[in-house]
Scaffold this motif. Structure first.
Motif, PDB file in Angstrom:
ATOM      1  N   ASP A  76      10.413   5.947   0.162  1.00 50.28           N
ATOM      2  CA  ASP A  76       9.555   7.047  -0.276  1.00 50.28           C
ATOM      3  C   ASP A  76       8.117   6.532  -0.390  1.00 50.28           C
ATOM      4  OD1 ASP A  76       8.264   9.175  -1.454  1.00 50.28           O
ATOM      5  OD2 ASP A  76       9.484   9.165  -3.280  1.00 50.28           O
ATOM      6  N   PRO A  77       7.227   6.976   0.510  1.00 49.93           N
ATOM      7  CA  PRO A  77       5.857   6.453   0.481  1.00 49.93           C
ATOM      8  C   PRO A  77       5.117   6.765  -0.816  1.00 49.93           C
ATOM      9  CG  PRO A  77       6.019   8.288   2.020  1.00 49.93           C
ATOM     10  CD  PRO A  77       7.413   7.962   1.569  1.00 49.93           C
ATOM     11  N   ALA A  78       5.494   7.836  -1.502  1.00 52.21           N
ATOM     12  CA  ALA A  78       4.804   8.213  -2.738  1.00 52.21           C
ATOM     13  C   ALA A  78       5.094   7.241  -3.877  1.00 52.21           C
ATOM     14  CB  ALA A  78       5.197   9.633  -3.146  1.00 52.21           C
ATOM     15  N   ARG A  79       6.159   6.468  -3.779  1.00 53.20           N
ATOM     16  CA  ARG A  79       6.526   5.526  -4.845  1.00 53.20           C
ATOM     17  C   ARG A  79       5.903   4.149  -4.646  1.00 53.20           C
ATOM     18  NH1 ARG A  79      11.238   7.740  -7.580  1.00 53.20           N
ATOM     19  NH2 ARG A  79      11.393   5.758  -8.634  1.00 53.20           N
ATOM     20  N   LEU A  80       5.328   3.926  -3.477  1.00 56.13           N
ATOM     21  CA  LEU A  80       4.759   2.625  -3.153  1.00 56.13           C
ATOM     22  C   LEU A  80       3.278   2.608  -3.499  1.00 56.13           C
ATOM     23  CD1 LEU A  80       6.583   2.309   0.261  1.00 56.13           C
ATOM     24  CD2 LEU A  80       7.265   1.298  -1.925  1.00 56.13           C
ATOM     25  N   GLN A  81       2.753   1.449  -3.867  1.00 52.35           N
ATOM     26  CA  GLN A  81       1.385   1.396  -4.391  1.00 52.35           C
ATOM     27  C   GLN A  81       0.382   0.634  -3.534  1.00 52.35           C
ATOM     28  OE1 GLN A  81       0.463   3.268  -7.055  1.00 52.35           O
ATOM     29  NE2 GLN A  81       2.537   4.031  -6.816  1.00 52.35           N
ATOM     30  N   SER A  82       0.763  -0.493  -2.956  1.00 54.01           N
ATOM     31  CA  SER A  82      -0.206  -1.290  -2.207  1.00 54.01           C
ATOM     32  C   SER A  82       0.213  -1.375  -0.739  1.00 54.01           C
ATOM     33  CB  SER A  82      -0.336  -2.696  -2.804  1.00 54.01           C
ATOM     34  OG  SER A  82       0.885  -3.392  -2.686  1.00 54.01           O
ATOM     35  N   PHE A  83      -0.801  -1.358   0.134  1.00 57.84           N
ATOM     36  CA  PHE A  83      -0.537  -1.244   1.556  1.00 57.84           C
ATOM     37  C   PHE A  83      -1.475  -2.135   2.367  1.00 57.84           C
ATOM     38  CE2 PHE A  83       0.659   2.638  -0.492  1.00 57.84           C
ATOM     39  CZ  PHE A  83       1.818   3.053   0.135  1.00 57.84           C
ATOM     40  N   LEU A  84      -0.970  -2.583   3.511  1.00 54.88           N
ATOM     41  CA  LEU A  84      -1.791  -3.153   4.572  1.00 54.88           C
ATOM     42  C   LEU A  84      -1.663  -2.202   5.749  1.00 54.88           C
ATOM     43  CD1 LEU A  84      -1.161  -7.015   4.866  1.00 54.88           C
ATOM     44  CD2 LEU A  84      -3.284  -5.863   4.275  1.00 54.88           C
ATOM     45  N   ALA A  85      -2.775  -1.943   6.413  1.00 54.85           N
ATOM     46  CA  ALA A  85      -2.771  -1.062   7.574  1.00 54.85           C
ATOM     47  C   ALA A  85      -3.283  -1.808   8.790  1.00 54.85           C
ATOM     48  CB  ALA A  85      -3.631   0.168   7.318  1.00 54.85           C
ATOM     49  N   PHE A  86      -2.774  -1.399   9.955  1.00 56.37           N
ATOM     50  CA  PHE A  86      -3.121  -2.048  11.203  1.00 56.37           C
ATOM     51  C   PHE A  86      -3.541  -1.019  12.244  1.00 56.37           C
ATOM     52  CE2 PHE A  86       0.044  -4.634   9.034  1.00 56.37           C
ATOM     53  CZ  PHE A  86      -0.572  -5.870   9.012  1.00 56.37           C
ATOM     54  N   ASP A  87      -4.671  -1.291  12.874  1.00 54.63           N
ATOM     55  CA  ASP A  87      -5.100  -0.544  14.050  1.00 54.63           C
ATOM     56  C   ASP A  87      -4.674  -1.399  15.229  1.00 54.63           C
ATOM     57  OD1 ASP A  87      -6.350   1.257  15.798  1.00 54.63           O
ATOM     58  OD2 ASP A  87      -8.242   0.163  15.684  1.00 54.63           O
ATOM     59  N   PHE A  88      -3.515  -1.075  15.788  1.00 51.90           N
ATOM     60  CA  PHE A  88      -2.894  -1.915  16.805  1.00 51.90           C
ATOM     61  C   PHE A  88      -3.647  -1.867  18.128  1.00 51.90           C
ATOM     62  CE2 PHE A  88      -0.049  -2.154  20.490  1.00 51.90           C
ATOM     63  CZ  PHE A  88       0.392  -3.451  20.357  1.00 51.90           C
ATOM     64  N   GLY A  89      -3.772  -3.050  18.722  1.00 55.00           N
ATOM     65  CA  GLY A  89      -4.291  -3.187  20.074  1.00 55.00           C
ATOM     66  C   GLY A  89      -3.675  -4.425  20.700  1.00 55.00           C
ATOM     67  N   LEU A  90      -3.653  -4.469  22.012  1.00 59.76           N
ATOM     68  CA  LEU A  90      -3.065  -5.627  22.683  1.00 59.76           C
ATOM     69  C   LEU A  90      -3.926  -6.867  22.500  1.00 59.76           C
ATOM     70  CD1 LEU A  90      -1.846  -3.944  25.986  1.00 59.76           C
ATOM     71  CD2 LEU A  90      -0.488  -4.538  23.958  1.00 59.76           C
ATOM     72  N   ARG A  91      -5.256  -6.699  22.493  1.00 57.10           N
ATOM     73  CA  ARG A  91      -6.162  -7.849  22.341  1.00 57.10           C
ATOM     74  C   ARG A  91      -6.576  -8.067  20.892  1.00 57.10           C
ATOM     75  NH1 ARG A  91     -10.822  -6.352  25.620  1.00 57.10           N
ATOM     76  NH2 ARG A  91      -9.875  -4.308  25.656  1.00 57.10           N
ATOM     77  N   ARG A  92      -6.777  -6.986  20.158  1.00 54.59           N
ATOM     78  CA  ARG A  92      -7.241  -7.086  18.773  1.00 54.59           C
ATOM     79  C   ARG A  92      -6.450  -6.116  17.894  1.00 54.59           C
ATOM     80  NH1 ARG A  92     -11.485  -6.085  21.775  1.00 54.59           N
ATOM     81  NH2 ARG A  92     -11.739  -4.020  20.863  1.00 54.59           N
ATOM     82  N   ILE A  93      -6.255  -6.523  16.642  1.00 51.66           N
ATOM     83  CA  ILE A  93      -5.600  -5.672  15.653  1.00 51.66           C
ATOM     84  C   ILE A  93      -6.508  -5.630  14.432  1.00 51.66           C
ATOM     85  CG2 ILE A  93      -3.602  -5.360  14.140  1.00 51.66           C
ATOM     86  CD1 ILE A  93      -1.968  -6.956  16.249  1.00 51.66           C
ATOM     87  N   GLY A  94      -6.999  -4.440  14.118  1.00 49.18           N
ATOM     88  CA  GLY A  94      -7.807  -4.264  12.915  1.00 49.18           C
ATOM     89  C   GLY A  94      -6.902  -4.196  11.699  1.00 49.18           C
ATOM     90  N   VAL A  95      -7.386  -4.734  10.577  1.00 49.01           N
ATOM     91  CA  VAL A  95      -6.587  -4.805   9.356  1.00 49.01           C
ATOM     92  C   VAL A  95      -7.391  -4.226   8.198  1.00 49.01           C
ATOM     93  CG1 VAL A  95      -5.344  -6.337   7.774  1.00 49.01           C
ATOM     94  CG2 VAL A  95      -5.523  -6.936  10.208  1.00 49.01           C
TER      95      VAL A  95
END
Length: 135
Positions: A9-28
C-alpha cells in the motif's frame, strides 16, 4: 514483481527513492510523504546497480518509484518495456516495493525549469507526481 511487493500500500510508506530510467543515465531523487516533495540527488550511469545499492543504503527508502515512458498518446514503446524490466530488477535485488509513474514530459519540464541536472530533476518530478497520485 513479487506479489507481496506489488501489493504494498503506497499510502502507508513514507520514504522513497525515485529513478528517471535511461540506458546511459539514470536520474535519482529522494523524498518523503511527510513533506510531499522530492529533491534531486544526482545522476548515475545506466545499469550501475552498485551505485543504486549505495543510494539505498544511504537513504534507506521504504519503496522505490520509477518513471515509465510512453508515447504522447499513452501507447507503450521500446523504452516502456526496458523501464519496467529495470523496475523488476530493482524489486528482485533490493526486496522493496517498486511503483511505476507515467513519466511523459518530465525531462521536458525539467529543462523548461532550467535544471542543471535534467535527469535528477526529472526523477524529482516523477516522485512528486507519485505523491499527488497516492496521497
Amino acid at each position: 514483481m513479487r506479489p507481496d511487493v506489488a501489493s504494498a500500500d503506497p499510502a502507508r510508506l513514507q520514504s522513497f527513492l525515485a529513478f528517471d530510467f535511461g540506458l546511459r543515465r539514470i536520474g535519482v531523487a529522494s523524498g518523503t510523504r511527510l513533506l510531499g516533495s522530492a529533491e534531486p540527488r544526482g545522476t548515475i550511469q545506466g545499469g550501475d546497480f552498485d551505485a543504486i545499492a549505495a543510494l539505498i543504503k544511504t537513504w534507506q527508502p521504504d519503496a522505490l518509484v520509477i518513471g515509465v515512458p510512453r508515447h504522447p498518446d499513452g501507447a507503450p514503446h521500446e523504452m516502456t518495456a526496458k523501464a519496467r524490466n529495470f523496475g523488476r530488477r530493482l524489486s528482485g535485488r533490493y526486496h522493496l516495493p517498486v511503483f511505476e509513474v507515467d513519466e511523459r514530459y518530465t525531462s521536458v519540464e525539467a529543462e523548461a525549469e532550467g535544471a542543471h541536472d535534467v535527469d535528477a530533476a526529472a526523477a524529482a518530478l516523477i516522485l512528486e507526481q507519485f505523491f499527488r497520485e497516492h496521497p
